[in-house]
Scaffold this motif. Structure first.
Motif, mmCIF file in Angstrom:
data_model
loop_
_atom_site.group_PDB
_atom_site.id
_atom_site.type_symbol
_atom_site.label_atom_id
_atom_site.label_comp_id
_atom_site.label_asym_id
_atom_site.label_seq_id
_atom_site.Cartn_x
_atom_site.Cartn_y
_atom_site.Cartn_z
ATOM 1 N N SER A 19 0.797 -1.228 0.000
ATOM 2 C CA SER A 19 0.000 0.000 0.000
ATOM 3 C C SER A 19 0.829 1.278 0.000
ATOM 4 O O SER A 19 0.352 2.317 -0.464
ATOM 5 N N ASP A 20 2.042 1.237 0.486
ATOM 6 C CA ASP A 20 2.859 2.450 0.516
ATOM 7 C C ASP A 20 3.265 2.942 -0.865
ATOM 8 O O ASP A 20 3.787 4.053 -1.002
ATOM 9 N N GLN A 22 1.340 4.087 -2.898
ATOM 10 C CA GLN A 22 0.542 5.294 -3.111
ATOM 11 C C GLN A 22 1.281 6.549 -2.653
ATOM 12 O O GLN A 22 1.027 7.638 -3.159
ATOM 13 N N LEU A 23 2.222 6.404 -1.719
ATOM 14 C CA LEU A 23 2.980 7.561 -1.255
ATOM 15 C C LEU A 23 3.874 8.123 -2.353
ATOM 16 O O LEU A 23 4.110 9.323 -2.415
ATOM 17 N N LYS A 26 1.906 10.406 -4.508
ATOM 18 C CA LYS A 26 1.520 11.639 -3.819
ATOM 19 C C LYS A 26 2.652 12.651 -3.721
ATOM 20 O O LYS A 26 2.426 13.801 -3.362
ATOM 21 N N ARG A 27 3.877 12.239 -4.037
ATOM 22 C CA ARG A 27 5.021 13.145 -3.954
ATOM 23 C C ARG A 27 5.161 14.031 -5.172
ATOM 24 O O ARG A 27 6.023 14.896 -5.220
#
Length: 101
Positions: A19-20, A22-23, A26-27
């Motif tokens: 799931s990370d 998605q980070l 977002k950057r």
């Protein structure tokens, strides 16, 4: 993550879906992402479709597949799944081929 010539490229390496991812998306905008689709040792093409959604790159280039039997998969089906979902464009490259962003 590599930033060169005004382009941002993310190579997921030999990873599984998590799931990370998605980070990363977002950057900031990603011009391209290289992601494995072969399964067995890494994520398969089905998990890679979800990874494409999470990362949100404009272009996805599949890698780590079809070099030996345990990681054989259908790259064109992956391309169709990602593009039909509207996540990204996909460039399926033949060994030794290049792609210009």
């Amino acid at each position: 993550m590599v930033e060169i010539g005004g382009k941002r490229i993310y190579h997921l390496g030999d990873t599984a879906l998590f799931s990370d991812l998605q980070l990363v998306g977002k950057r900031g905008r990603l011009d391209a992402a290289l992601m494995c689709i072969g399964g067995h040792y890494t994520m398969d093409r089905f998990d890679a479709v979800e990874a494409a959604r999470l990362v949100g790159a404009d272009l996805v280039i599949p890698c780590h597949y079809d070099t030996f039997p345990p990681i054989e998969t259908d790259a064109e089906a992956f391309k169709s799944d990602v593009q039909n979902a509207g996540f990204s464009e996909v460039a399926v490259l033949q060994p030794g081929a290049s792609h210009t962003l």
